[in-house]
Each structure stands twice: as structure tokens, then as C-alpha cells.
Design an enzyme around this catalytic site. Structure first.
Site, PDB file in Angstrom:
ATOM      1  CB  VAL A  11      -0.944  -0.015   1.225  1.00  0.00           C
ATOM      2  CG1 VAL A  11      -1.548   1.351   1.486  1.00  0.00           C
ATOM      3  CG2 VAL A  11      -2.051  -1.004   0.977  1.00  0.00           C
ATOM      4  CB  THR A  86      -2.946  -3.344  10.854  1.00  0.00           C
ATOM      5  OG1 THR A  86      -3.545  -3.428   9.533  1.00  0.00           O
ATOM      6  CG2 THR A  86      -2.552  -1.909  11.121  1.00  0.00           C
ATOM      7  CB  THR A 121      -7.077  -1.945   7.196  1.00  0.00           C
ATOM      8  OG1 THR A 121      -7.034  -1.661   5.799  1.00  0.00           O
ATOM      9  CG2 THR A 121      -8.478  -2.372   7.598  1.00  0.00           C
ATOM     10  CD  GLU A 154      -1.492  -7.509  -2.256  1.00  0.00           C
ATOM     11  OE1 GLU A 154      -1.032  -8.548  -2.750  1.00  0.00           O
ATOM     12  OE2 GLU A 154      -1.492  -7.280  -1.033  1.00  0.00           O
ATOM     13  CG  PHE A 251     -15.654  -8.932  -5.189  1.00  0.00           C
ATOM     14  CD1 PHE A 251     -15.055  -8.101  -6.110  1.00  0.00           C
ATOM     15  CD2 PHE A 251     -14.922  -9.333  -4.087  1.00  0.00           C
ATOM     16  CE1 PHE A 251     -13.759  -7.669  -5.947  1.00  0.00           C
ATOM     17  CE2 PHE A 251     -13.615  -8.901  -3.907  1.00  0.00           C
ATOM     18  CZ  PHE A 251     -13.041  -8.068  -4.843  1.00  0.00           C
ATOM     19  N   GLY A 255     -14.405 -19.574  -5.978  1.00  0.00           N
ATOM     20  CA  GLY A 255     -12.976 -19.876  -5.938  1.00  0.00           C
ATOM     21  C   GLY A 255     -12.666 -20.793  -4.771  1.00  0.00           C
ATOM     22  N   GLY A 259      -8.295 -15.358   0.088  1.00  0.00           N
ATOM     23  CA  GLY A 259      -7.034 -15.295   0.824  1.00  0.00           C
ATOM     24  C   GLY A 259      -6.508 -13.874   0.754  1.00  0.00           C
ATOM     25  CB  CYS A 262      -6.957  -7.341   2.711  1.00  0.00           C
ATOM     26  SG  CYS A 262      -5.450  -6.447   2.300  1.00  0.00           S
ATOM     27  CE  LYS A 265      -4.414  -6.696   7.575  1.00  0.00           C
ATOM     28  NZ  LYS A 265      -5.335  -5.586   7.782  1.00  0.00           N
TER      29      LYS A 265
HETATM   30  P1  NAD Z   1       3.176  -4.730   3.925  1.00  0.00           P
HETATM   31  O1  NAD Z   1       3.500  -5.737   4.965  1.00  0.00           O
HETATM   32  O2  NAD Z   1       3.354  -5.055   2.495  1.00  0.00           O
HETATM   33  O3  NAD Z   1       4.001  -3.394   4.207  1.00  0.00           O
HETATM   34  C1  NAD Z   1       4.169  -2.805   5.473  1.00  0.00           C
HETATM   35  C2  NAD Z   1       5.557  -2.149   5.490  1.00  0.00           C
HETATM   36  O4  NAD Z   1       5.667  -1.360   6.674  1.00  0.00           O
HETATM   37  C3  NAD Z   1       6.704  -3.163   5.548  1.00  0.00           C
HETATM   38  O5  NAD Z   1       7.587  -2.938   4.460  1.00  0.00           O
HETATM   39  C4  NAD Z   1       7.386  -2.886   6.911  1.00  0.00           C
HETATM   40  O6  NAD Z   1       8.784  -3.075   6.886  1.00  0.00           O
HETATM   41  C5  NAD Z   1       7.021  -1.430   7.126  1.00  0.00           C
HETATM   42  N1  NAD Z   1       7.076  -0.971   8.524  1.00  0.00           N
HETATM   43  C6  NAD Z   1       6.636  -1.591   9.641  1.00  0.00           C
HETATM   44  N2  NAD Z   1       6.860  -0.792  10.721  1.00  0.00           N
HETATM   45  C7  NAD Z   1       7.428   0.353  10.271  1.00  0.00           C
HETATM   46  C8  NAD Z   1       7.872   1.555  10.898  1.00  0.00           C
HETATM   47  N3  NAD Z   1       7.748   1.754  12.223  1.00  0.00           N
HETATM   48  N4  NAD Z   1       8.418   2.505  10.119  1.00  0.00           N
HETATM   49  C9  NAD Z   1       8.553   2.338   8.794  1.00  0.00           C
HETATM   50  N5  NAD Z   1       8.146   1.214   8.145  1.00  0.00           N
HETATM   51  C10 NAD Z   1       7.575   0.241   8.875  1.00  0.00           C
HETATM   52  O7  NAD Z   1       1.655  -4.305   4.232  1.00  0.00           O
HETATM   53  P2  NAD Z   1       0.579  -3.782   3.170  1.00  0.00           P
HETATM   54  O8  NAD Z   1      -0.007  -4.915   2.437  1.00  0.00           O
HETATM   55  O9  NAD Z   1       1.142  -2.632   2.435  1.00  0.00           O
HETATM   56  O10 NAD Z   1      -0.561  -3.253   4.179  1.00  0.00           O
HETATM   57  C11 NAD Z   1      -0.375  -2.101   4.956  1.00  0.00           C
HETATM   58  C12 NAD Z   1      -1.714  -1.720   5.550  1.00  0.00           C
HETATM   59  O11 NAD Z   1      -2.613  -1.339   4.506  1.00  0.00           O
HETATM   60  C13 NAD Z   1      -2.423  -2.816   6.323  1.00  0.00           C
HETATM   61  O12 NAD Z   1      -3.131  -2.254   7.391  1.00  0.00           O
HETATM   62  C14 NAD Z   1      -3.398  -3.378   5.304  1.00  0.00           C
HETATM   63  O13 NAD Z   1      -4.525  -3.979   5.904  1.00  0.00           O
HETATM   64  C15 NAD Z   1      -3.807  -2.137   4.566  1.00  0.00           C
HETATM   65  N6  NAD Z   1      -4.260  -2.357   3.193  1.00  0.00           N
HETATM   66  C16 NAD Z   1      -3.610  -3.241   2.401  1.00  0.00           C
HETATM   67  C17 NAD Z   1      -4.023  -3.415   1.068  1.00  0.00           C
HETATM   68  C18 NAD Z   1      -3.344  -4.403   0.151  1.00  0.00           C
HETATM   69  O14 NAD Z   1      -3.852  -4.641  -0.932  1.00  0.00           O
HETATM   70  N7  NAD Z   1      -2.219  -4.989   0.519  1.00  0.00           N
HETATM   71  C19 NAD Z   1      -5.088  -2.653   0.568  1.00  0.00           C
HETATM   72  C20 NAD Z   1      -5.721  -1.718   1.422  1.00  0.00           C
HETATM   73  C21 NAD Z   1      -5.294  -1.587   2.733  1.00  0.00           C
HETATM   74  C1  UGA Z   2      -9.162  -6.528  -1.140  1.00  0.00           C
HETATM   75  C2  UGA Z   2     -10.255  -5.539  -1.554  1.00  0.00           C
HETATM   76  O1  UGA Z   2     -10.789  -5.924  -2.817  1.00  0.00           O
HETATM   77  C3  UGA Z   2      -9.688  -4.125  -1.669  1.00  0.00           C
HETATM   78  O2  UGA Z   2     -10.746  -3.222  -1.955  1.00  0.00           O
HETATM   79  C4  UGA Z   2      -9.061  -3.752  -0.336  1.00  0.00           C
HETATM   80  O3  UGA Z   2      -8.457  -2.480  -0.409  1.00  0.00           O
HETATM   81  C5  UGA Z   2      -8.015  -4.765   0.049  1.00  0.00           C
HETATM   82  O4  UGA Z   2      -8.607  -6.090   0.089  1.00  0.00           O
HETATM   83  C6  UGA Z   2      -7.500  -4.465   1.427  1.00  0.00           C
HETATM   84  O5  UGA Z   2      -8.205  -3.956   2.252  1.00  0.00           O
HETATM   85  O6  UGA Z   2      -6.342  -4.721   1.684  1.00  0.00           O
HETATM   86  P1  UGA Z   2      -7.141  -7.776  -2.389  1.00  0.00           P
HETATM   87  O7  UGA Z   2      -7.034  -8.563  -1.121  1.00  0.00           O
HETATM   88  O8  UGA Z   2      -5.925  -7.195  -2.991  1.00  0.00           O
HETATM   89  O9  UGA Z   2      -8.170  -6.548  -2.155  1.00  0.00           O
HETATM   90  O10 UGA Z   2      -7.780  -8.694  -3.504  1.00  0.00           O
HETATM   91  P2  UGA Z   2      -9.248  -9.058  -4.015  1.00  0.00           P
HETATM   92  O11 UGA Z   2      -9.280  -8.894  -5.469  1.00  0.00           O
HETATM   93  O12 UGA Z   2     -10.300  -8.386  -3.231  1.00  0.00           O
HETATM   94  O13 UGA Z   2      -9.292 -10.625  -3.695  1.00  0.00           O
HETATM   95  C7  UGA Z   2      -9.291 -11.103  -2.359  1.00  0.00           C
HETATM   96  C8  UGA Z   2      -9.549 -12.604  -2.370  1.00  0.00           C
HETATM   97  O14 UGA Z   2     -10.877 -12.900  -2.768  1.00  0.00           O
HETATM   98  C9  UGA Z   2      -8.633 -13.364  -3.327  1.00  0.00           C
HETATM   99  O15 UGA Z   2      -8.249 -14.592  -2.736  1.00  0.00           O
HETATM  100  C10 UGA Z   2      -9.528 -13.615  -4.540  1.00  0.00           C
HETATM  101  O16 UGA Z   2      -9.152 -14.729  -5.282  1.00  0.00           O
HETATM  102  C11 UGA Z   2     -10.872 -13.822  -3.859  1.00  0.00           C
HETATM  103  N1  UGA Z   2     -12.006 -13.534  -4.750  1.00  0.00           N
HETATM  104  C12 UGA Z   2     -12.231 -12.262  -5.190  1.00  0.00           C
HETATM  105  C13 UGA Z   2     -12.865 -14.566  -5.111  1.00  0.00           C
HETATM  106  O17 UGA Z   2     -12.668 -15.746  -4.721  1.00  0.00           O
HETATM  107  N2  UGA Z   2     -13.925 -14.277  -5.920  1.00  0.00           N
HETATM  108  C14 UGA Z   2     -14.199 -13.025  -6.365  1.00  0.00           C
HETATM  109  O18 UGA Z   2     -15.199 -12.833  -7.088  1.00  0.00           O
HETATM  110  C15 UGA Z   2     -13.314 -11.993  -5.997  1.00  0.00           C
END
Ligand code: NAD
Ligand code: UGA
Length: 461
Positions: A11, A86, A121, A154, A251, A255, A259, A262, A265
Site C-alpha cells: 500500500v 496491521t 486498515t 493488489e 465479486f 474460488g 485469501g 486483507c 485478517k
Molecule cells: P506490507 O506488509 O506489504 O508493508 C508494510 C511495510 O511497513 C513493511 O515494508 C514494513 O517493513 C514497514 N514498517 C513496519 N513498521 C514500520 C515503521 N515503524 N516505520 C517504517 N516502516 C515500517 O503491508 P501492506 O499490504 O502494504 O498493508 C499495509 C496496511 O494497509 C495494512 O493495514 C493493510 O490492511 C492495509 N491495506 C492493504 C491493502 C493491500 O492490498 N495490501 C489494501 C488496502 C489496505
Molecule cells: C481486497 C479488496 O478488494 C480491496 O478493496 C481492499 O483495499 C483490500 O482487500 C484491502 O483492504 O487490503 P485484495 O485482497 O488485494 O483486495 O484482492 P481481491 O481482489 O479483493 O481478492 C481477495 C480474495 O478474494 C482473493 O483470494 C480472490 O481470489 C478472492 N475472490 C475475489 C474470489 O474468490 N472471488 C471473487 O469474485 C473476488
């Protein structure tokens, strides 16, 4: 605007690069020194389509920088975003220790009038708690804490960030709301709706949105199970319900269970909030259990394709990432299913276009292959777990010729039954009638002996 992004993960990195793209000056900071060094060398620590080019363009333009020194970067920033992980604690609640540490670290250096923006989040009430932490670390400082949840996925993160359905700004004071409105002005000018609300509402919007999307997936998976029992076809049913605008067509793809980092958790955290505040989220509690049961049940279903003696069989997994277009394997169905298959004595070979490096760290005794065809050579069963485009265009004739057994289990419904069975393969998919290969056509020859496959209904879960 001067922006600092604390946390350069999926993110933070995408958000930082996109904010630079819309004209801001951004420094992305991470405690992982190797990650920052790699980024400064122009190397990508994650796979996200288009991100490498976006980062390169904005570095060249001088708008995007990477640093290990969060404190000195934050001292100059108008907005400090917190985008650290988180993860779920054992009780399901989100572990906010990373975000609390990040907030304490920046407290001593924040400039007056700075706005700290929570991108991660988090549970409802976290912004309020972070405000206390920063105030304790810096008596007398005038600052704000805002919530700006992220909805990107992602695999399509850049598109999702730059063309979102909405932007949610949670602010409890005018300074915070004005700063974030300024920041997102370039997107608002393109017509993106901005929702201005309080921090608690914004935190709840994010958790409730993910919980609802996950429910849609759990629902369609249950409908797919029913389709298998009664001879329905899930694609027709999903289309039929999805065209109702109140339901929506997205959606609704069945599947192997959701997983990723997000949904698993965030549904656990939402359920934990319901327990904590005596407002039970019964639907979500059930969803969490059923989603994990599904992964286990679908692994057993693959074993049932091997009859009563799976020991020594070879299964090829195509797809280790939790979804296509990412290298992320966090809570991927493959990570649950592979140990179950191995526990039954099966040898596992695997391929993924991007996620093998991450999967190697989490799986044992799996042979990894760079090519799906080499991975499938001699397999009794090929199991598709991720919907990569590369798998959609597999030459099924060649696959059939390479495999020893003749069963293709496709938990992403990438193919039509006709195109698979035409090449002499038994096809097991989700929410559709079983393939009509004549009994005996799918014979596995192992250890020199020929054996009839159990052609039991593939819908038995
Ligand atoms: P991530 O694990 O990929 O990245 C987190 C990064 O933060 C890591 O590189 C870690 O080294 C760094 N970090 C930890 N503590 C730190 C500190 N004190 N200072 C600086 N860097 C630090 O996580 P992510 O997937 O990017 O998710 C981050 C947040 O965003 C989570 O709360 C997640 O739920 C939320 N989110 C994720 C997605 C997604 O698609 N991955 C989408 C929307 C929201
Ligand atoms: C999801 C949400 O779609 C984002 O809006 C949100 O920001 C993010 O979580 C987050 O909070 O971190 P992401 O986890 O990247 O995004 O991927 P999704 O495309 O939502 O898929 C999540 C899971 O659901 C995957 O395992 C995917 O295969 C599954 N999925 C999705 C299904 O099995 N069927 C569907 O129709 C859609």
C-alpha cells in the site's frame, strides 16, 4: 504538498508513487533497510503491474524519494501517512503495535500543523488512540490525526488508486479535512466522489467494506456448491443475480476460498470488534469459519480424485499467489492445501509466474518449476489455484500428453468443460456439472499398475 509515507509495502509504495504522480513531493520510508536500498537502486521489492514504471517516472521527475530515516523526513512533511502492517493477533483483533510504534517515532519531530494520516486498515478508535500517543510524546504540539482508508486491490493497485469509486476522508477537525481535500484535489477534479466524515466512521467504512465484499465471495461459493448438487451452472446464476444493480456483478466468482493479507485478517478484526463491543457480527463469524473449511474441503476433494490410495501420487499446483497479478502468498489457498496433500503422501510440484520466491519461504518439500508444462510432466492431477492469464491460454492437448493421470482440477473455472474433456482430461471445476468423461477414461498408472479413478461426484464437500 510535502508527503511522507511511513511503510513502503504494497500500500505505502503504490500510494506514495501515485501521490507523486498527481503532483506531490513524496518520501517513502521503511524500517526494512534492504527494501529501501533496493528501491534506491531502481529494484522492485514487490510485483505490481505498472509500479516499476510509475516509480521510475516520478523519481526522474524528482517527486519521489526513498529513505530509511523516517524522523528527518517526517520533520518536513505537511502530511505523514502511516501505511505499516496491521496483522491479525491470535484473538483476531488487529495488531496495532507497528502503527503505534510508527506514531511514537514521528511524534518528537512533527512540524506544527502537521496532519498524520492513517492509511493502514485499523480498528475503530485507532485514530483517537494515535492522537493520544503523539500528544504524550510531544506536549504542546498542534497537529491532527486523520483516517484515509485505502480500497486498492493488489494486481490493479495503480488503476484502483488513481480511479477509485470514492475517497473516504475521516477527519475530526477542519485542518485535517482541508489538508486531505487539497491532497486529493487532482482526483476530485476528475469527478471522484469524496466522502468527508469523522475518523470513527472512516475506520468503520473500511472494515465494513471488506467484510461485505468477503461475504459476497462466501455467498457465491455456497451457491456454487448448490449448483454442483442440482446441476446448475454458477456463471449463469451469478450473471442472473449480478445484473440486479442492488446486488452488482463484481465479486461473484467462485474460488478456493478468499485469501490475501486483507480479507482474512480484516474479517477477523471486524468479528473481534463485534465481540468487544457486544454487537455480534454473526454473519462474519460464520464466513470466517466456512472460508477456512472450504480450503480444507477442496484439498480433500482433490485427494478423492486419487481414489483410496493417494500415497505416492504426484499433484502439480498451478498458482501459488492468493490471486492473479501479484507475488503475494499471504493466506493463499495454496498454503493451506499443499500441506494437506503432502500429509496424505502426495508429492507436490508447483509453478507460479510471480509468487514462487515468496512461496519457497513458506512451503517445504515442494519442487518448483519455471514453466507450467515442465511442472505438469508426469502429474496424476493438475490443480489450478490462481487465475493467471498464462493458465487460461495453456495448450490443453500438450498438458494432457505430458500428464500421467488425466484429471484437471480447476478451482478458478478458467476453462469450459468441453475444451478440457476434448483433450481426454477429466475436468473438475466449481459450481458446474461434473465432466462427462466415460467411466474408465481417466486412468492413473502408478508404480506400473493401472488403476481406475474414483469418479465420484466432484461436488462432495
Ligand atoms: P506490507 O506488509 O506489504 O508493508 C508494510 C511495510 O511497513 C513493511 O515494508 C514494513 O517493513 C514497514 N514498517 C513496519 N513498521 C514500520 C515503521 N515503524 N516505520 C517504517 N516502516 C515500517 O503491508 P501492506 O499490504 O502494504 O498493508 C499495509 C496496511 O494497509 C495494512 O493495514 C493493510 O490492511 C492495509 N491495506 C492493504 C491493502 C493491500 O492490498 N495490501 C489494501 C488496502 C489496505
Ligand atoms: C481486497 C479488496 O478488494 C480491496 O478493496 C481492499 O483495499 C483490500 O482487500 C484491502 O483492504 O487490503 P485484495 O485482497 O488485494 O483486495 O484482492 P481481491 O481482489 O479483493 O481478492 C481477495 C480474495 O478474494 C482473493 O483470494 C480472490 O481470489 C478472492 N475472490 C475475489 C474470489 O474468490 N472471488 C471473487 O469474485 C473476488
Amino acid at each position: 504538498m510535502q508527503v511522507v509515507m511511513i511503510g513502503a509495502g504494497y500500500v505505502g509504495l503504490t500510494t506514495g508513487a501515485c501521490l507523486a504522480e498527481i503532483g506531490h513531493s513524496v518520501i517513502c520510508v521503511d524500517v526494512d533497510a534492504a527494501r529501501i536500498d533496493a528501491l534506491n537502486r531502481g529494484e522492485m521489492p514487490i510485483y505490481e503491474p505498472g509500479l516499476e514504471e510509475l516509480i521510475a517516472r516520478n523519481r526522474t521527475a524528482g517527486r519521489l524519494h526513498f529513505s530509511k530515516r523516517g524522523a528527518s523526513a517526517a520533520a518536513e512533511a505537511d502530511a505523514v501517512f502511516l501505511a505499516v502492517g496491521t496483522p491479525a493477533r491470535v484473538d483476531g483483533d488487529a495488531d496495532v503495535s507497528y502503527i503505534e510504534t510508527a506514531a511514537s517515532n514521528i511524534a518528537p519531530v512533527l512540524k506544527p500543523n502537521a496532519v498524520v494520516v492513517v492509511k493502514s486498515t485499523v480498528a475503530v478508535g485507532t485514530c483517537r488512540r494515535l492522537r493520544e500517543i503523539i500528544a504524550d510524546g510531544r506536549a504542546g504540539l498542534d497537529f491532527s490525526v486523520a483516517s484515509n482508508p485505502e480500497f486498492l486491490r493488489e494486481g490493479s493497485a495503480i488503476q484502483d488508486f488513481l480511479h477509485p469509486d470514492r475517497i473516504v476522508i475521516g477527519a475530526d477537525d477542519r485542518r485535517a479535512s482541508a489538508r486531505l481535500e487539497d491532497l486529493y484535489q487532482p482526483l476530485a477534479e476528475r469527478g471522484v466522489p469524496i466522502i468527508l466524515t469523522g475518523t470513527a466512521n472512516a475506520e468503520l467504512v473500511k472494515q465494513a467494506a471488506n467484510a461485505f465484499l468477503a461475504l459476497k465471495i462466501g455467498f457465491i461459493n455456497d451457491v456454487a456448491n448448490l449448483c454442483e448438487k442440482v446441476g446448475g451452472e454458477i456463471e449463469a446464476v451469478a450473471r442472473g443475480i449480478g445484473l440486479d444493480k442492488r446486488i452488482g456483478k463484481d465479486f461473484l466468482s467462485p474460488g478456493p476460498g478468499f485469501g490475501g493479507s486483507c480479507f482474512p485478517k480484516d474479517t477477523r478484526a471486524f468479528a473481534a470488534a463485534g465481540r468487544k463491543y457486544q454487537a455480534p457480527q454473526a454473519l462474519i463469524e460464520t464466513l470466517i469459519l466456512e472460508n477456512e473449511r472450504r480450503k480444507i474441503a477442496l484439498a480433500r476433494r482433490v485427494l478423492s480424485e486419487l481414489g483410496d490410495r493417494p500415497q505416492g501420487a504426484s499433484i502439480t499446483i498451478l498458482g501459488l499467489a492468493f490471486k492473479a497479478n501479484t507475488d503475494d502468498v499471504r493466506e493463499a489457498p495454496a498454503l493451506t492445501m499443499i500441506p494437506i496433500l503432502q500429509g496424505a503422501g502426495v508429492t507436490v510440484r508447483a509453478h507460479d509466474p510471480q509468487a514462487m520466491a515468496a512461496a519457497r519461504l513458506r512451503l517445504q518439500n515442494v519442487s518448483f518449476f519455471d514453466c507450467p508444462y515442465s511442472a505438469s510432466r508426469g502429474a496424476d492431477v493438475v490443480l489450478v489455484l490462481t487465475e493467471w492469464d498464462q493458465y487460461r491460454s495453456l495448450d490443453l492437448r500438450e498438458m494432457s500428453a505430458l500428464m500421467k493421470g488425466k484429471t484437471l482440477v480447476d478451482y478458478r473455472n478458467l476453462f469450459t468443460p468441453g475444451e478440457v474433456t476434448r483433450h481426454g482430461l477429466r475436468y473438475v471445476c466449481l459450481g458446474r456439472p461434473a465432466s462427462k468423461l466415460p467411466v474408465g477414461a481417466a486412468i492413473v498408472a502408478r508404480g506400473g499398475k493401472k488403476r481406475k479413478l474414483a469418479l465420484g461426484a466432484p461436488s462432495r464437500l
